[in-house]
Write an enzyme that holds these catalytic residues in place. Structure first.
Site, PDB file in Angstrom:
ATOM      1  N   PRO A  18      40.703  34.433  39.254  1.00 20.19           N
ATOM      2  CA  PRO A  18      40.054  35.579  39.903  1.00 20.19           C
ATOM      3  C   PRO A  18      40.976  36.779  39.795  1.00 20.19           C
ATOM      4  O   PRO A  18      42.171  36.663  40.067  1.00 20.19           O
ATOM      5  CB  PRO A  18      39.913  35.139  41.370  1.00 20.19           C
ATOM      6  CG  PRO A  18      40.863  34.003  41.552  1.00 20.19           C
ATOM      7  CD  PRO A  18      41.121  33.406  40.205  1.00 20.19           C
ATOM      8  N   MET A  19      40.453  37.916  39.356  1.00 22.38           N
ATOM      9  CA  MET A  19      41.282  39.123  39.262  1.00 22.38           C
ATOM     10  C   MET A  19      40.469  40.347  39.653  1.00 22.38           C
ATOM     11  O   MET A  19      39.480  40.693  38.999  1.00 22.38           O
ATOM     12  CB  MET A  19      41.822  39.299  37.835  1.00 22.38           C
ATOM     13  CG  MET A  19      42.982  38.375  37.502  1.00 22.38           C
ATOM     14  SD  MET A  19      43.658  38.694  35.853  1.00 22.38           S
ATOM     15  CE  MET A  19      42.398  37.964  34.808  1.00 22.38           C
ATOM     16  N   GLN A  72      35.020  33.924  45.244  1.00 24.12           N
ATOM     17  CA  GLN A  72      36.240  33.840  46.034  1.00 24.12           C
ATOM     18  C   GLN A  72      36.190  34.794  47.231  1.00 24.12           C
ATOM     19  O   GLN A  72      35.875  35.972  47.078  1.00 24.12           O
ATOM     20  CB  GLN A  72      37.477  34.177  45.187  1.00 24.12           C
ATOM     21  CG  GLN A  72      38.749  33.859  45.955  1.00 24.12           C
ATOM     22  CD  GLN A  72      40.016  34.390  45.309  1.00 24.12           C
ATOM     23  OE1 GLN A  72      40.172  35.591  45.114  1.00 24.12           O
ATOM     24  NE2 GLN A  72      40.940  33.502  45.003  1.00 24.12           N
ATOM     25  N   CYS A 102      46.835  36.126  47.906  1.00 20.04           N
ATOM     26  CA  CYS A 102      47.018  37.544  47.580  1.00 20.04           C
ATOM     27  C   CYS A 102      48.238  38.106  48.315  1.00 20.04           C
ATOM     28  O   CYS A 102      48.331  38.034  49.541  1.00 20.04           O
ATOM     29  CB  CYS A 102      45.776  38.363  47.930  1.00 20.04           C
ATOM     30  SG  CYS A 102      45.980  40.074  47.416  1.00 20.04           S
ATOM     31  N   LYS A 141      42.790  28.733  46.428  1.00 18.82           N
ATOM     32  CA  LYS A 141      43.832  29.209  45.525  1.00 18.82           C
ATOM     33  C   LYS A 141      44.950  29.793  46.381  1.00 18.82           C
ATOM     34  O   LYS A 141      44.700  30.608  47.278  1.00 18.82           O
ATOM     35  CB  LYS A 141      43.283  30.282  44.586  1.00 18.82           C
ATOM     36  CG  LYS A 141      44.349  30.903  43.705  1.00 18.82           C
ATOM     37  CD  LYS A 141      43.712  31.721  42.600  1.00 18.82           C
ATOM     38  CE  LYS A 141      44.766  32.345  41.704  1.00 18.82           C
ATOM     39  NZ  LYS A 141      45.323  33.583  42.277  1.00 18.82           N
ATOM     40  N   ASN A 204      48.945  27.544  37.833  1.00 19.84           N
ATOM     41  CA  ASN A 204      48.709  28.949  37.484  1.00 19.84           C
ATOM     42  C   ASN A 204      50.040  29.704  37.488  1.00 19.84           C
ATOM     43  O   ASN A 204      50.880  29.481  38.343  1.00 19.84           O
ATOM     44  CB  ASN A 204      47.736  29.578  38.499  1.00 19.84           C
ATOM     45  CG  ASN A 204      47.623  31.089  38.366  1.00 19.84           C
ATOM     46  OD1 ASN A 204      47.872  31.824  39.317  1.00 19.84           O
ATOM     47  ND2 ASN A 204      47.255  31.569  37.202  1.00 19.84           N
ATOM     48  N   GLY A 205      50.172  30.579  36.499  1.00 17.77           N
ATOM     49  CA  GLY A 205      51.329  31.458  36.451  1.00 17.77           C
ATOM     50  C   GLY A 205      51.982  31.481  35.089  1.00 17.77           C
ATOM     51  O   GLY A 205      52.520  30.477  34.627  1.00 17.77           O
ATOM     52  N   GLY A 228      45.356  34.100  34.051  1.00  8.85           N
ATOM     53  CA  GLY A 228      44.990  35.424  34.537  1.00  8.85           C
ATOM     54  C   GLY A 228      45.292  36.509  33.524  1.00  8.85           C
ATOM     55  O   GLY A 228      44.502  36.798  32.619  1.00  8.85           O
TER      56      GLY A 228
HETATM   57  C1  LIG Z   1      44.894  42.702  38.199  1.00  7.85           C
HETATM   58  C2  LIG Z   1      45.013  41.430  38.994  1.00  7.85           C
HETATM   59  C3  LIG Z   1      44.102  41.170  39.991  1.00  7.85           C
HETATM   60  C4  LIG Z   1      44.177  39.970  40.718  1.00  7.85           C
HETATM   61  N1  LIG Z   1      43.224  39.711  41.670  1.00  7.85           N
HETATM   62  C5  LIG Z   1      43.218  38.490  42.271  1.00  7.85           C
HETATM   63  C6  LIG Z   1      42.138  38.103  43.109  1.00  7.85           C
HETATM   64  O1  LIG Z   1      41.173  38.861  43.329  1.00  7.85           O
HETATM   65  N2  LIG Z   1      42.197  36.879  43.685  1.00  7.85           N
HETATM   66  C7  LIG Z   1      43.234  36.004  43.450  1.00  7.85           C
HETATM   67  O2  LIG Z   1      43.244  34.885  43.967  1.00  7.85           O
HETATM   68  N3  LIG Z   1      44.262  36.342  42.649  1.00  7.85           N
HETATM   69  C8  LIG Z   1      44.253  37.539  42.038  1.00  7.85           C
HETATM   70  N4  LIG Z   1      45.245  37.837  41.151  1.00  7.85           N
HETATM   71  C9  LIG Z   1      46.260  36.818  40.812  1.00  7.85           C
HETATM   72  C10 LIG Z   1      45.799  36.003  39.599  1.00  7.85           C
HETATM   73  O3  LIG Z   1      44.632  35.277  39.899  1.00  7.85           O
HETATM   74  C11 LIG Z   1      46.896  35.018  39.151  1.00  7.85           C
HETATM   75  O4  LIG Z   1      47.186  34.144  40.206  1.00  7.85           O
HETATM   76  C12 LIG Z   1      48.174  35.719  38.732  1.00  7.85           C
HETATM   77  O5  LIG Z   1      47.904  36.811  37.881  1.00  7.85           O
HETATM   78  C13 LIG Z   1      49.141  34.754  38.031  1.00  7.85           C
HETATM   79  O6  LIG Z   1      48.536  34.184  36.891  1.00  7.85           O
HETATM   80  P1  LIG Z   1      48.853  34.737  35.402  1.00  7.85           P
HETATM   81  O7  LIG Z   1      50.361  34.683  35.226  1.00  7.85           O
HETATM   82  O8  LIG Z   1      48.132  33.809  34.482  1.00  7.85           O
HETATM   83  O9  LIG Z   1      48.387  36.145  35.349  1.00  7.85           O
HETATM   84  C14 LIG Z   1      45.207  39.033  40.441  1.00  7.85           C
HETATM   85  C15 LIG Z   1      46.127  39.319  39.436  1.00  7.85           C
HETATM   86  C16 LIG Z   1      46.046  40.496  38.698  1.00  7.85           C
HETATM   87  C17 LIG Z   1      47.045  40.763  37.604  1.00  7.85           C
END
Ligand SMILES: Cc1cc2nc3c(=O)[nH]c(=O)nc-3n(C[C@H](O)[C@H](O)[C@H](O)COP(=O)(O)O)c2cc1C
Length: 329
Positions: A18-19, A72, A102, A141, A204-205, A228
């Site tokens: 989710p982003m 979410q 978050c 999450k 995740n990460g 993400g």
């Molecule tokens: C622009 C952006 C928006 C995000 N919005 C959410 C969100 O709405 N809900 C959530 O659980 N995590 C959110 N995240 C966190 C991501 O879901 C994820 O946990 C985080 O980016 C780490 O994963 P990655 O290294 O694959 O990016 C967001 C991350 C980014 C970069």
């Protein structure tokens, strides 16, 4: 096969994280077309949804072709979260996800998102409230903990599983880390290794290449991976990872024509969802992502963000495909 309640996923599913401002319906559509197995909406504020705020209600838009898809929710009030789970369930997603990860001030300092990692009894109550309010599977999450002294994900996983969540996605950082440093997957592996834990655990990460996905799959033993940032402007990463996991070989990177095709699909979905004016406008923030790293791209970018109609954009995209045809990104 990995199961979340009655939802059947492949053996090692790849999830779109989710982003906020990214994982909206047009972006989810192109991720689905490029191999995402399970996707989530942007987080939806329960405070907004309960007041019927347009921005929150719009985030409930989901489409048949993107199933399975989860909505979410985040919030600080136990009852409101329950009511919002009921409201969100009416649009019939496949699951409801709760955001306990978050880190941003506006959310975490108002008692929502990662703040719940500091109050596990409240987190348990909130989760129960959501589970009671929906017939759908509920997933969570979250992060490893609030800070280095409270990396309490083991306890969180056991307590939330005990009250009935159906899967847990863990971002390998604490709230205090925000997005700094490397994600630490060793604690995620410990949750997965705990013999008490039977629900799927998704890591995740920092996954941004097929090689890393394979390495982390093998090293940390998770049930699937949530991706993400590496999907932004790069939604074919799902198929690239799948192919690599299956064959040990890397797919050739997308040609410029393929890159342009996916960008055009994104634009089409954006217009289908928002209409010809807002759809074109909303797509403007994505062009830089699709054409990252191209030399002398600025004039094209300027034209893309100024063009008012699909037809004009389409012809600029064709020019880009022609002019950069020899380049592989
Ligand atoms: C622009 C952006 C928006 C995000 N919005 C959410 C969100 O709405 N809900 C959530 O659980 N995590 C959110 N995240 C966190 C991501 O879901 C994820 O946990 C985080 O980016 C780490 O994963 P990655 O290294 O694959 O990016 C967001 C991350 C980014 C970069």
């Amino acid at each position: 096969m990995v199961k979340i309640g009655n939802i059947e996923l492949s053996d090692f599913p790849l999830l779109l994280a989710p982003m906020e401002d990214v994982s909206d319906p047009p972006f989810r559509a192109v991720c689905k077309e490029n191999g995402a197995d399970l996707m989530y909406t942007e987080f939806v504020s329960s405070e907004g949804l309960i007041r019927d705020a347009a921005k929150s209600v719009q985030k409930l838009d989901i489409f048949e072709y993107e199933r399975p898809v989860g909505i979410q929710l985040f919030g600080s009030d136990v009852e409101t979260m329950g009511s919002c789970a009921e409201i969100a369930s009416r649009v019939n997603p496949d699951l409801i996800d709760i955001n306990y990860g978050c880190p941003v001030k506006n959310v975490a300092c108002r008692g929502a998102g990662a703040a719940l990692l500091q109050d596990i009894p409240k987190m348990v109550k909130m989760t129960e409230s959501v589970i009671k309010s929906t017939h759908l599977p509920v997933t969570v999450k979250t992060r490893l903990g609030w800070d280095d002294n409270t990396r309490n994900i083991q306890e969180v996983a056991e307590r939330l599983q005990d009250i009935g969540i159906k899967a847990l996605s863990i971002h390998g950082r604490t709230r205090v880390q925000m997005y700094k440093g490397a994600a630490d997957w060793s604690l995620i592996a410990k949750v997965k290794e705990n013999p008490r834990i039977t629900i799927p655990i998704f890591g995740n990460g920092d996954i941004d290449t097929p090689e890393k996905a394979l390495e982390y799959k093998n090293t940390y033993g998770v049930d699937g991976i949530m991706i993400g940032r590496a999907t932004i402007g790069n939604p074919w990463i799902f198929n690239e990872i799948k192919h690599y996991l299956k064959t040990g070989e890397k797919l050739a990177p997308p040609t410029m024509e393929q890159r342009v095709d996916v960008c055009r699909r994104h634009l089409e979905f954006s217009i289908r969802w928002k209409g010809p004016v807002a759809g074109v406008f909303e797509m403007r923030r994505h062009y830089t992502n699709y054409f990252k790293g191209l030399e002398h791209f600025k004039p094209y970018r300027m034209r893309l963000v100024e063009a008012p109609t699909f037809d004009e954009l389409d012809s600029i995209l064709k020019e880009i495909a022609n002019d950069y045809t020899e380049m592989v990104c």
